[in-house]
Design an enzyme around this catalytic site. Structure first.
Site, PDB file in Angstrom:
ATOM      1  N   CYS A 107      37.533  19.488 -66.227  1.00  0.00           N
ATOM      2  CA  CYS A 107      38.883  18.989 -65.927  1.00  0.00           C
ATOM      3  C   CYS A 107      38.996  18.131 -64.748  1.00  0.00           C
ATOM      4  O   CYS A 107      38.731  18.517 -63.528  1.00  0.00           O
ATOM      5  CB  CYS A 107      39.996  20.151 -66.033  1.00  0.00           C
ATOM      6  SG  CYS A 107      41.688  19.752 -65.680  1.00  0.00           S
ATOM      7  N   CYS A 110      41.307  20.013 -61.977  1.00  0.00           N
ATOM      8  CA  CYS A 110      40.998  21.438 -61.408  1.00  0.00           C
ATOM      9  C   CYS A 110      39.545  21.744 -61.476  1.00  0.00           C
ATOM     10  O   CYS A 110      39.226  22.691 -60.839  1.00  0.00           O
ATOM     11  CB  CYS A 110      41.845  22.554 -61.973  1.00  0.00           C
ATOM     12  SG  CYS A 110      41.459  23.044 -63.560  1.00  0.00           S
ATOM     13  N   CYS A 158      45.123  24.434 -65.269  1.00  0.00           N
ATOM     14  CA  CYS A 158      46.030  23.712 -64.782  1.00  0.00           C
ATOM     15  C   CYS A 158      46.985  23.365 -65.863  1.00  0.00           C
ATOM     16  O   CYS A 158      47.997  22.531 -65.489  1.00  0.00           O
ATOM     17  CB  CYS A 158      45.558  22.526 -63.770  1.00  0.00           C
ATOM     18  SG  CYS A 158      44.647  20.973 -64.646  1.00  0.00           S
ATOM     19  N   CYS A 178      39.356  15.583 -79.732  1.00  0.00           N
ATOM     20  CA  CYS A 178      39.313  14.171 -79.369  1.00  0.00           C
ATOM     21  C   CYS A 178      40.185  14.143 -78.051  1.00  0.00           C
ATOM     22  O   CYS A 178      41.161  14.370 -77.878  1.00  0.00           O
ATOM     23  CB  CYS A 178      40.347  13.543 -80.397  1.00  0.00           C
ATOM     24  SG  CYS A 178      39.837  11.722 -80.549  1.00  0.00           S
TER      25      CYS A 178
END
Length: 196
Positions: A107, A110, A158, A178
């Site tokens: 991510c 985070c 997050c 996706c």
């Protein structure tokens, strides 16, 4: 001796020239339509070798004026380019789409592991596609925006928006995650790089 100014024609005038030329009309006759000398018509037709050129159009990846303005406004407001890219949500514009190395997609907000590279596949959609997330890495919610019902994927730590999941992926699970590449970072496996 003074030089004659260059004569310009609009797109509709050029289209009319090509139509008349393809019907076999002479340069003199076509030029009379515009009250011009035949050499100005000849110049237009000769540029393409007497063959009507394909209509000009922008490539799909070219930014529209509205998208450029959105980027400018976001950057002037102090937002990161990644945040602006997430808001635009354009397919095929992220380098992670072409990432082929072994590693983990995390991510961008985070650094939580989301997907491993071996679950990535080419779906032809212009978005990074995966068939299985890391355990506990993502959560889903129902998304009813844009007049349709979809399953939104977001980071379980997050809550950052990642993309959507669709039931048209490869076996065994048949799911296609996706994901917008701007919402992730890629961490290559350390085993690929020998210690110094």
């Amino acid at each position: 001796m003074s030089r004659r100014p260059k004569i310009y024609y609009t797109n509709s005038q050029r289209a009319l020239m090509w139509d008349r030329w393809q019907r076999g009309e002479s340069l003199h006759r076509i030029a009379r339509l515009f009250d011009r000398h035949h050499s100005s018509v000849r110049r237009i037709l000769a540029e393409a070798g007497g063959i009507r050129p394909a209509p000009r159009q922008r490539a799909d990846r070219v930014l529209t004026l509205a998208a450029r303005e959105e980027i400018s406004r976001g950057l002037m407001a102090g937002q990161s380019i990644r945040t602006v890219a997430l808001r635009l949500g354009r397919a095929g514009t992220c380098a992670l789409l072409y990432e082929k190395r072994k590693g983990t997609f995390v991510c961008a907000g985070c650094d939580q592991p989301l997907f491993v590279a071996k679950t990535k596949f080419e779906s032809g959609t212009g978005w990074a596609s995966f068939n299985e997330p890391e355990p506990g890495g993502v959560e889903t919610t129902v998304d009813t925006s844009h007049g349709m019902v979809r399953t939104e994927v977001h980071c379980s730590q997050c809550g950052g928006h990642l993309g959507h999941v669709f039931p048209d992926g490869p076996p065994p699970k048949g799911l296609r995650y996706c994901i917008n590449g701007a919402a992730m970072n890629f961490l290559p496996d350390a085993a690929q790089y020998p210690a110094p």
